[in-house]
Design a protein around this motif. Structure first.
Motif, PDB file in Angstrom:
ATOM      1  N   ALA A   1      25.739  15.714 -13.526  1.00 53.32           N
ATOM      2  CA  ALA A   1      26.553  14.520 -13.688  1.00 53.32           C
ATOM      3  C   ALA A   1      28.003  14.848 -13.333  1.00 53.32           C
ATOM      4  N   MET A   2      28.732  13.822 -12.930  1.00 55.49           N
ATOM      5  CA  MET A   2      30.137  13.976 -12.564  1.00 55.49           C
ATOM      6  C   MET A   2      30.963  12.922 -13.297  1.00 55.49           C
ATOM      7  N   SER A   3      32.208  13.271 -13.576  1.00 58.99           N
ATOM      8  CA  SER A   3      33.073  12.350 -14.310  1.00 58.99           C
ATOM      9  C   SER A   3      34.465  12.275 -13.692  1.00 58.99           C
ATOM     10  N   TRP A   4      35.116  11.168 -13.973  1.00 58.09           N
ATOM     11  CA  TRP A   4      36.541  11.009 -13.657  1.00 58.09           C
ATOM     12  C   TRP A   4      37.303  10.868 -14.970  1.00 58.09           C
ATOM     13  N   TYR A   5      38.457  11.483 -15.004  1.00 60.25           N
ATOM     14  CA  TYR A   5      39.389  11.378 -16.117  1.00 60.25           C
ATOM     15  C   TYR A   5      40.754  11.012 -15.557  1.00 60.25           C
ATOM     16  N   ARG A   6      41.654  10.603 -16.447  1.00 57.85           N
ATOM     17  CA  ARG A   6      43.025  10.355 -16.020  1.00 57.85           C
ATOM     18  C   ARG A   6      43.988  10.763 -17.131  1.00 57.85           C
ATOM     19  N   GLN A   7      45.213  11.024 -16.704  1.00 58.63           N
ATOM     20  CA  GLN A   7      46.254  11.388 -17.665  1.00 58.63           C
ATOM     21  C   GLN A   7      47.534  10.644 -17.310  1.00 58.63           C
TER      22      GLN A   7
ATOM     23  N   ARG B   1      44.687  13.568 -21.692  1.00 58.73           N
ATOM     24  CA  ARG B   1      43.714  13.214 -20.664  1.00 58.73           C
ATOM     25  C   ARG B   1      42.628  12.342 -21.283  1.00 58.73           C
ATOM     26  N   GLU B   2      42.269  11.257 -20.614  1.00 58.39           N
ATOM     27  CA  GLU B   2      41.246  10.353 -21.138  1.00 58.39           C
ATOM     28  C   GLU B   2      40.119  10.170 -20.131  1.00 58.39           C
ATOM     29  N   TRP B   3      38.948  10.019 -20.676  1.00 61.87           N
ATOM     30  CA  TRP B   3      37.756   9.796 -19.864  1.00 61.87           C
ATOM     31  C   TRP B   3      37.790   8.404 -19.239  1.00 61.87           C
ATOM     32  N   VAL B   4      37.364   8.316 -17.973  1.00 57.65           N
ATOM     33  CA  VAL B   4      37.349   7.048 -17.254  1.00 57.65           C
ATOM     34  C   VAL B   4      35.919   6.593 -16.944  1.00 57.65           C
ATOM     35  N   ALA B   5      35.127   7.492 -16.348  1.00 59.41           N
ATOM     36  CA  ALA B   5      33.780   7.096 -15.927  1.00 59.41           C
ATOM     37  C   ALA B   5      32.927   8.329 -15.697  1.00 59.41           C
ATOM     38  N   THR B   6      31.610   8.142 -15.815  1.00 56.69           N
ATOM     39  CA  THR B   6      30.637   9.202 -15.566  1.00 56.69           C
ATOM     40  C   THR B   6      29.475   8.637 -14.764  1.00 56.69           C
ATOM     41  N   ILE B   7      28.927   9.462 -13.879  1.00 57.56           N
ATOM     42  CA  ILE B   7      27.744   9.086 -13.121  1.00 57.56           C
ATOM     43  C   ILE B   7      26.701  10.184 -13.275  1.00 57.56           C
ATOM     44  N   SER B   8      25.448   9.780 -13.448  1.00 54.90           N
ATOM     45  CA  SER B   8      24.367  10.750 -13.620  1.00 54.90           C
ATOM     46  C   SER B   8      24.121  11.506 -12.313  1.00 54.90           C
ATOM     47  N   SER B   9      23.333  12.563 -12.401  1.00 53.89           N
ATOM     48  CA  SER B   9      23.101  13.418 -11.240  1.00 53.89           C
ATOM     49  C   SER B   9      22.485  12.665 -10.069  1.00 53.89           C
ATOM     50  N   SER B  10      21.592  11.737 -10.363  1.00 50.56           N
ATOM     51  CA  SER B  10      20.942  10.960  -9.300  1.00 50.56           C
ATOM     52  C   SER B  10      21.767   9.762  -8.860  1.00 50.56           C
ATOM     53  N   GLY B  11      22.751   9.403  -9.671  1.00 55.12           N
ATOM     54  CA  GLY B  11      23.531   8.205  -9.392  1.00 55.12           C
ATOM     55  C   GLY B  11      22.961   6.948 -10.020  1.00 55.12           C
TER      56      GLY B  11
END
Length: 115
Positions: free
Chosen positions: A32-38, A44-54
């Motif tokens: 899985a992959m994620s985006w964060y922002r600060q 830093r805060e979590w924005v979004a996550t996507i599973s390995s397959s999408g």
């Protein structure tokens, strides 16, 4: 493990940006992959996550309905499409991969939204 973000910039409120994160050094399609922002002066805060397959995506409430996370496992990239941007979306955006128990971060890309 290497993650390199791109696509940030200056945009007016209501505008759009598309961030990309190019990944290397591990089996991208297995994680899985994620985006964060600060934001300036904040943590830093979590924005979004996507599973390995999408197949599965998850969003923080402040961005739900405006941001879309996606990935291309053939190109080892994860993207963040940001629409209807607001000044409070300003900050440095980072992609993250948790690989074998370790969190790996890119250098970040600056997003600035003017009123």
């Amino acid at each position: 493990v290497q993650l390199v973000e791109s696509g940030g910039g200056l945009v007016q409120a209501g505008g759009s940006l598309r961030l990309s994160c190019a990944v290397s050094g591990f089996s991208f399609a297995n994680y899985a992959m994620s985006w964060y922002r600060q934001a300036p002066g904040k943590g830093r805060e979590w924005v979004a996550t996507i599973s390995s397959s999408g197949t599965n995506t998850y969003y923080a409430d402040p961005v739900k309905g405006r941001f879309t996370i996606s990935r291309d496992n053939a190109k080892n990239t994860v993207n963040l499409q940001m629409n209807s941007l607001k000044p409070e979306d300003t900050g440095v955006y980072y992609c993250k991969a948790s690989v074998r128990g370790s969190d790996n971060w890119g250098q970040g890309t600056q997003v600035t939204v003017s009123p």
